[in-house]
Design a protein around this motif. Sequence first.
Motif, short mmCIF file in Angstrom:
data_model
loop_
_atom_site.label_atom_id
_atom_site.label_comp_id
_atom_site.label_asym_id
_atom_site.label_seq_id
_atom_site.Cartn_x
_atom_site.Cartn_y
_atom_site.Cartn_z
N THR A 154 0.87 -1.32 0.11
CA THR A 154 -0.05 -0.01 -0.03
C THR A 154 0.85 1.14 -0.17
N TRP A 155 0.57 2.25 -0.75
CA TRP A 155 1.33 3.48 -0.70
C TRP A 155 0.63 4.16 0.30
N SER A 156 1.51 5.13 0.97
CA SER A 156 1.15 5.64 2.38
C SER A 156 1.35 7.21 1.94
N HIS A 157 0.57 8.15 2.26
CA HIS A 157 0.78 9.48 2.15
C HIS A 157 0.35 10.19 3.32
N VAL A 158 1.39 10.72 4.20
CA VAL A 158 0.97 11.29 5.43
C VAL A 158 1.93 12.68 5.61
N GLY A 159 1.03 13.71 5.45
CA GLY A 159 1.77 14.93 5.20
C GLY A 159 2.41 15.16 3.89
N ASP A 160 3.72 15.34 4.03
CA ASP A 160 4.63 15.34 2.66
C ASP A 160 5.25 14.12 2.72
N HIS A 161 4.78 13.08 3.33
CA HIS A 161 5.67 11.98 3.18
C HIS A 161 4.95 10.69 2.55
N ASP A 162 5.65 10.22 1.28
CA ASP A 162 4.97 9.25 0.28
C ASP A 162 6.08 8.00 0.46
N SER A 163 5.27 6.95 0.73
CA SER A 163 6.25 5.62 0.58
C SER A 163 5.40 4.58 0.39
N TRP A 164 5.96 3.39 0.08
CA TRP A 164 5.25 2.13 -0.29
C TRP A 164 6.41 1.16 0.07
N SER A 165 5.81 0.01 0.61
CA SER A 165 6.80 -1.42 1.08
C SER A 165 6.39 -2.69 0.61
N SER A 166 7.10 -3.35 0.43
CA SER A 166 6.68 -4.90 0.36
C SER A 166 7.65 -5.69 0.79
N GLU A 167 7.31 -7.15 0.70
CA GLU A 167 8.39 -8.08 0.94
C GLU A 167 8.10 -9.36 0.02
N THR A 168 9.30 -9.76 -0.74
CA THR A 168 8.99 -10.95 -1.72
C THR A 168 10.38 -11.63 -1.83
N ASP A 169 10.41 -12.94 -2.45
CA ASP A 169 11.61 -13.65 -2.57
C ASP A 169 12.09 -13.28 -4.05
N SER A 170 13.50 -13.57 -4.17
CA SER A 170 13.92 -13.11 -5.92
C SER A 170 15.10 -13.78 -5.49
N PRO A 171 15.54 -13.71 -6.97
CA PRO A 171 16.93 -14.56 -7.41
C PRO A 171 18.01 -13.82 -6.53
N LEU A 172 19.19 -14.18 -6.51
CA LEU A 172 20.38 -13.37 -6.11
C LEU A 172 20.62 -11.97 -6.80
N PRO A 173 20.89 -10.92 -6.01
CA PRO A 173 21.26 -9.75 -6.87
C PRO A 173 22.38 -9.81 -7.85
N ARG A 174 22.16 -9.01 -8.93
CA ARG A 174 23.50 -8.90 -9.95
C ARG A 174 24.61 -8.98 -9.46
N ARG A 175 24.87 -8.25 -8.35
CA ARG A 175 26.14 -7.89 -7.92
C ARG A 175 26.88 -9.11 -7.33
#
Length: 312
Positions: A154-175
């Motif tokens: 969910t995107w959150s908009h509180v005052g001037d603060h806009d943020s979004w978060s999630s958690e999920t699995d992925s492959p290893l990072p490219r680095r």
Amino acid sequence: MKLLNLIFVLTGLITLNTQAQTKVDSPEEKLEKDRKAIKSLAGFYEVNFNYGEVTAPDPNYKFSKPYESHGNEWAEIIVDEPKRIVIQHMLVINDTTVIKHWRQDWTYEDTDILLYTEGNAWKKGNLTPTDVKGKWTQKVYQVDDSPRYQGYGTWSHVGDHDSWSSETDSPLPRREFTVRKDYNVLNRGSRITLTKNGWMFEQDNKKIIRTASGDKLLAVEKGYEEFTKIDPKIFANAQKWWASQSAYWADVRSVWADIIGAQNTFKLQTMANGKLLYETLFSLGDQSIKEKWTAAQNKEKIKAALQPYLAK
């Protein structure tokens, strides 16, 4: 009496102010705020990448060396629909070399999701309308437009603060995927926050050893990717390059969508015929432009080129 009237006035102002602070946006207003926030991710940026392992359950674990890098990146909105926004990133090196980078597709209240398992394999997840009500899915794709990871929140908009978060699995990072063999799944805890001069992509990542018997935590990593707006002029070559390549890559996305949509599980081989997938598709794109292929020709050749990379 005057004092009493003043108290009544002040009390009314306090009540009005409290009501204003607790005002709840209508679904239409909230959706528009979400769209505005997502579209704010596009732009011309200097990007700083910082990653470091911070803890591990094994006291004898040897922490990897912190990773730091930077670059210039242009993020362009290539699809802008009421409930779907697609942003393509282009990495620019030395102001001249252009690399088609990662892509993020944002979809609203989307019950379709592709979940990473392990071994470069994904499976379709089962989400309900209740699961995704009011939420946006961020679908991240590799430089070759193959899937990387997908998470919703969910995107959150509180005052001037806009943020979004999630958690999920992925492959290893490219680095790390070419240098690390001691874990096989990265559980990504992602937070996107808009800033005054761009945005921050903060990550709390768990490095997981996944086997048939379950998951084992190897280490926890903290990451920051800071996108700071810079002068668009240095991206002139990137814009010219993308103008010539965009139709070809639209055809690549179309072919991928057909392939992934036709099956419940999906697995890729990283190498075929001595080439990595991105090398094959990038070369094909240059050939398409040189020989002026039609969309139909593009799709036919792209589909044929992808077949050796699709694990049976």
